[in-house]
Design an enzyme around this catalytic site. Structure first.
Site, mmCIF file in Angstrom:
data_model
loop_
_atom_site.group_PDB
_atom_site.id
_atom_site.type_symbol
_atom_site.label_atom_id
_atom_site.label_comp_id
_atom_site.label_asym_id
_atom_site.label_seq_id
_atom_site.Cartn_x
_atom_site.Cartn_y
_atom_site.Cartn_z
ATOM 1 N N ASP A 48 5.874 -7.602 4.883
ATOM 2 C CA ASP A 48 5.837 -8.685 3.894
ATOM 3 C C ASP A 48 6.817 -8.423 2.749
ATOM 4 O O ASP A 48 7.529 -9.327 2.310
ATOM 5 C CB ASP A 48 4.419 -8.824 3.316
ATOM 6 C CG ASP A 48 3.453 -9.362 4.349
ATOM 7 O OD1 ASP A 48 3.893 -10.131 5.230
ATOM 8 O OD2 ASP A 48 2.259 -9.013 4.290
ATOM 9 N N LYS A 87 8.564 0.982 4.871
ATOM 10 C CA LYS A 87 7.382 1.766 4.516
ATOM 11 C C LYS A 87 6.130 1.090 5.033
ATOM 12 O O LYS A 87 5.993 -0.126 4.879
ATOM 13 C CB LYS A 87 7.297 1.869 2.992
ATOM 14 C CG LYS A 87 5.983 2.347 2.459
ATOM 15 C CD LYS A 87 5.265 1.355 1.534
ATOM 16 C CE LYS A 87 4.765 0.127 2.194
ATOM 17 N NZ LYS A 87 3.725 -0.600 1.445
ATOM 18 N N THR A 88 5.266 1.767 5.683
ATOM 19 C CA THR A 88 3.878 1.354 5.916
ATOM 20 C C THR A 88 3.223 2.322 6.881
ATOM 21 O O THR A 88 3.804 2.667 7.923
ATOM 22 C CB THR A 88 3.694 -0.091 6.436
ATOM 23 O OG1 THR A 88 2.306 -0.289 6.722
ATOM 24 C CG2 THR A 88 4.499 -0.422 7.683
ATOM 25 N N ASP A 124 0.909 1.608 8.674
ATOM 26 C CA ASP A 124 0.480 0.853 9.864
ATOM 27 C C ASP A 124 1.441 1.032 11.042
ATOM 28 O O ASP A 124 1.057 0.784 12.186
ATOM 29 C CB ASP A 124 0.390 -0.644 9.539
ATOM 30 C CG ASP A 124 -0.664 -0.947 8.488
ATOM 31 O OD1 ASP A 124 -1.365 -0.006 8.084
ATOM 32 O OD2 ASP A 124 -0.780 -2.110 8.080
ATOM 33 N N GLY A 153 0.831 -1.214 0.000
ATOM 34 C CA GLY A 153 0.000 0.000 0.000
ATOM 35 C C GLY A 153 0.860 1.255 0.000
ATOM 36 O O GLY A 153 1.962 1.251 0.538
ATOM 37 N N ARG A 187 0.778 -5.803 -4.744
ATOM 38 C CA ARG A 187 1.027 -6.665 -3.583
ATOM 39 C C ARG A 187 1.484 -8.075 -3.980
ATOM 40 O O ARG A 187 1.318 -8.998 -3.198
ATOM 41 C CB ARG A 187 -0.255 -6.792 -2.748
ATOM 42 C CG ARG A 187 -0.649 -5.548 -2.013
ATOM 43 C CD ARG A 187 -1.720 -5.819 -0.988
ATOM 44 N NE ARG A 187 -2.134 -4.591 -0.344
ATOM 45 C CZ ARG A 187 -1.448 -4.005 0.643
ATOM 46 N NH1 ARG A 187 -0.340 -4.553 1.085
ATOM 47 N NH2 ARG A 187 -1.885 -2.880 1.174
HETATM 48 P P1 FBP Z 1 1.168 -1.993 3.638
HETATM 49 O O1 FBP Z 1 1.390 -2.924 4.790
HETATM 50 O O2 FBP Z 1 1.478 -2.605 2.341
HETATM 51 O O3 FBP Z 1 1.894 -0.713 3.860
HETATM 52 O O4 FBP Z 1 -0.366 -1.605 3.555
HETATM 53 C C1 FBP Z 1 -1.064 -1.297 4.689
HETATM 54 C C2 FBP Z 1 -2.501 -0.921 4.419
HETATM 55 O O5 FBP Z 1 -2.624 0.454 4.165
HETATM 56 C C3 FBP Z 1 -3.363 -1.380 5.598
HETATM 57 O O6 FBP Z 1 -3.440 -0.385 6.573
HETATM 58 C C4 FBP Z 1 -4.663 -1.719 4.929
HETATM 59 O O7 FBP Z 1 -5.377 -2.730 5.610
HETATM 60 C C5 FBP Z 1 -4.248 -2.249 3.594
HETATM 61 O O8 FBP Z 1 -3.040 -1.613 3.288
HETATM 62 C C6 FBP Z 1 -5.242 -1.959 2.514
HETATM 63 O O9 FBP Z 1 -4.816 -2.582 1.358
HETATM 64 P P2 FBP Z 1 -5.336 -2.264 -0.097
HETATM 65 O O10 FBP Z 1 -4.568 -1.068 -0.598
HETATM 66 O O11 FBP Z 1 -4.960 -3.476 -0.869
HETATM 67 O O12 FBP Z 1 -6.796 -1.984 -0.014
#
Ligand code: FBP
Length: 517
Positions: free
Chosen positions: A171, A195-196, A198, A79, A140
């Site tokens: 991941d 990066k994230t 979260d 993300g 992803r």
């Molecule tokens: P990353 O771990 O890849 O940074 O993504 C986190 C996130 O933003 C989460 O907070 C959320 O649950 C998920 O991505 C949403 O994913 P998508 O962009 O596939 O809807």
């Protein structure tokens, strides 16, 4: 390009298309300052013995880097998170004129198909200090099969790559570690960048936070602060707000500390203290009833999106298709599940029960009401709204902190590649040290989709952390009265600009929120 002040209204509207809003123009022009270490002739890395093993620390050098020229590819994975473009700018600035930087289109998928293009400084500067991952795109895809590893090898050979920089979360950095091992004999080095939004890619003082967390939480805190400010004005709504952040509740905790709402749930507490769904709902409904009795018939409930994963009763109540719908890394798509609505419906039922038997719920401190207050509660109406704040926070222009932090992560990642290092994740500490942590040392096993899978351990909220303890010590007061605050939009100038996330400052034992470079 003329500024908006020199344009007619019609031109100003049309000429602000394509990333040329006044704000974007200003942000793009804002210069980035390299910290001292990167102002030296070159950067070297020295071993440092620590409690987590041997790590690398960057030091300045007066010697010119004389290694043969390098061909490096960079990709986003997972993300979006604010500041990704500045990582690439830092990377480009760290390389020498004889090196070549390629962008990989659409994340790991592009690495498999060999979709690479040469990145010019002009192209990167066009998105300097701006949010999003649109310079390259992301996805992803997990690189797991032999065929996929072979496809990466083909790309490495086709473009004669000496290095790959993976900008991703837990991941993606697990994948970076596996790629580093796989490509060792190919003399292609792999470096990860944390990066994230979260915030669950952390490693104590060695890696205080992933990039994007600060921007996302500042955006959500602004929105939650605005809603909190609305509540005692309109005096009629309870807002159930789900906040993005898979598994870990760092985002919810940070937003709670910034805004002080009446109720904020933390998934890790629910799990560690074995709190049942009924106990959670009873708590929410009791606080609502208490506040109604005290004339405060409004408020905000913050719900981390990962909560669903921690409550077996809740997850078992979901349709089987939703549970099966997982990403390529085996993660449940929690952002697509309306936990806030599920909790709201359960709360309404519980409120009806409290209406019928008020003394069973409202005769004990801290939520004890007098007879008159109970009557007031019983004559109050409950009105609600639900919200999900997630995508709003991932691609906003990076905060002052993320702007600087990401630029230095890029400079550091480039320096690692120029020092022939592989299998490391780059980091910058709150005292501005540039560190490289071995990815292999961060890997553990997690059950994903019912299978034991090697992954970088997610850093969850710890109940004995200073941030959680502070929240725990204040939350009853936040529930019983109106002590919320509205942090407003993130700032780039002035006294509130250079602020760290509160959770980071508390957990790192700092005595100020201000960061300096
Ligand atoms: P990353 O771990 O890849 O940074 O993504 C986190 C996130 O933003 C989460 O907070 C959320 O649950 C998920 O991505 C949403 O994913 P998508 O962009 O596939 O809807």
């Amino acid at each position: 390009m003329q500024t908006i002040h020199q344009l007619t209204l019609a031109d100003a509207i049309t000429q602000t298309e394509s990333h040329h809003s006044l704000f974007e123009q200003e942000r793009r022009k804002t210069p980035l300052k390299k910290s001292k270490i990167f102002q030296s002739q070159s950067v070297q890395f020295v071993d440092q013995q620590t409690e987590i093993g041997t790590i690398l620390k960057a030091i300045p050098s007066t010697e010119k880097n004389t290694l043969p020229s390098k061909r490096i590819a960079v990709l986003f994975s997972g993300g979006p998170a604010a500041g990704g473009h500045n990582v690439i700018l830092g990377l480009k600035h760290s390389l020498r004129p004889e090196d070549t930087l390629f962008g990989v289109k659409a994340g790991p998928k592009g690495l498999l198909s060999g979709d690479l293009f040469e990145l010019s400084l002009v192209a990167i500067e066009a998105v300097q200090n701006l949010g999003g991952f649109d310079l390259l795109g992301s996805d992803r895809t997990k690189i797991k099969t032999d065929d996929q590893f072979q496809a990466v090898l083909n790309t490495v050979r086709k473009f004669k790559l000496n290095g790959i920089i993976v900008i991703g979360g837990d991941d993606s950095n697990t994948n970076a570690s596996q790629l580093a091992d796989f490509l060792k004999t190919e003399n292609c080095h792999v470096i990860g960048v944390p990066k994230t939004i979260d915030g669950d890619l952390q490693w104590g003082k060695f890696l205080p936070i992933s990039f994007g967390f600060d921007t996302a939480t500042k955006v959500y805190a602004e929105l939650v602060g605005n809603i909190l400010q609305d509540t005692p004005s309109s005096r009629k709504y309870w807002h159930f707000v789900k906040l993005m952040g898979r598994s870990a509740s760092h985002v919810a905790l940070e937003v709670a500390l910034q805004t002080k709402p009446p109720i904020a749930l933390i998934s890790e507490e629910v799990k560690d203290r074995n709190i049942s769904l009924d106990t959670i709902v009873t708590h929410i409904a009791t606080v609502i009833a208490y506040r109604q009795g005290r004339g405060l018939n409004y408020g905000v409930v913050l719900i981390p999106e990962g909560l669903i994963e921690f409550i077996p009763d809740l997850i078992n109540s979901l349709p089987a298709e939703l549970i099966k719908d997982r990403d390529s890394h085996g993660n449940l798509k929690v952002s697509q599940i309306e936990t806030e609505t599920v909790l709201l419906n359960l709360t309404q039922k519980k409120l009806a029960d409290i209406q019928a038997k008020p003394t069973s719920y409202l005769s004990q401190e801290p939520y004890k009401l007098t007879e008159t207050e109970i009557q007031k509660f019983q004559s109050s109406e409950f009105s609600s709204n639900t919200h999900f704040f997630g995508y709003e926070g991932r691609c906003g222009a990076p905060s002052a902190f993320d702007t600087t932090y990401t630029y230095h992560l890029g400079l550091g990642a480039g320096a690692l590649i120029l020092n022939n290092k592989t299998g490391y994740i780059i980091s910058m500490t709150t005292s501005n040290d540039i560190l490289a942590l071995p990815l292999s040392g961060m890997i553990t096993e997690e059950i994903r989709d019912e299978k034991a899978t090697p992954v970088i351990e997610k850093a969850l909220v710890k109940l004995d952390s200073p941030a959680f303890k502070y929240f725990e010590s204040r939350r009853t007061e936040w529930a019983r009265s109106d002590v919320f605050s509205s942090p407003g939009p993130r700032q780039y100038y002035g006294p509130t600009a250079n602020q760290l996330p509160i959770t980071v400052a508390l957990n790192q034992g700092l005595d100020s929120l201000l960061f300096t470079q």
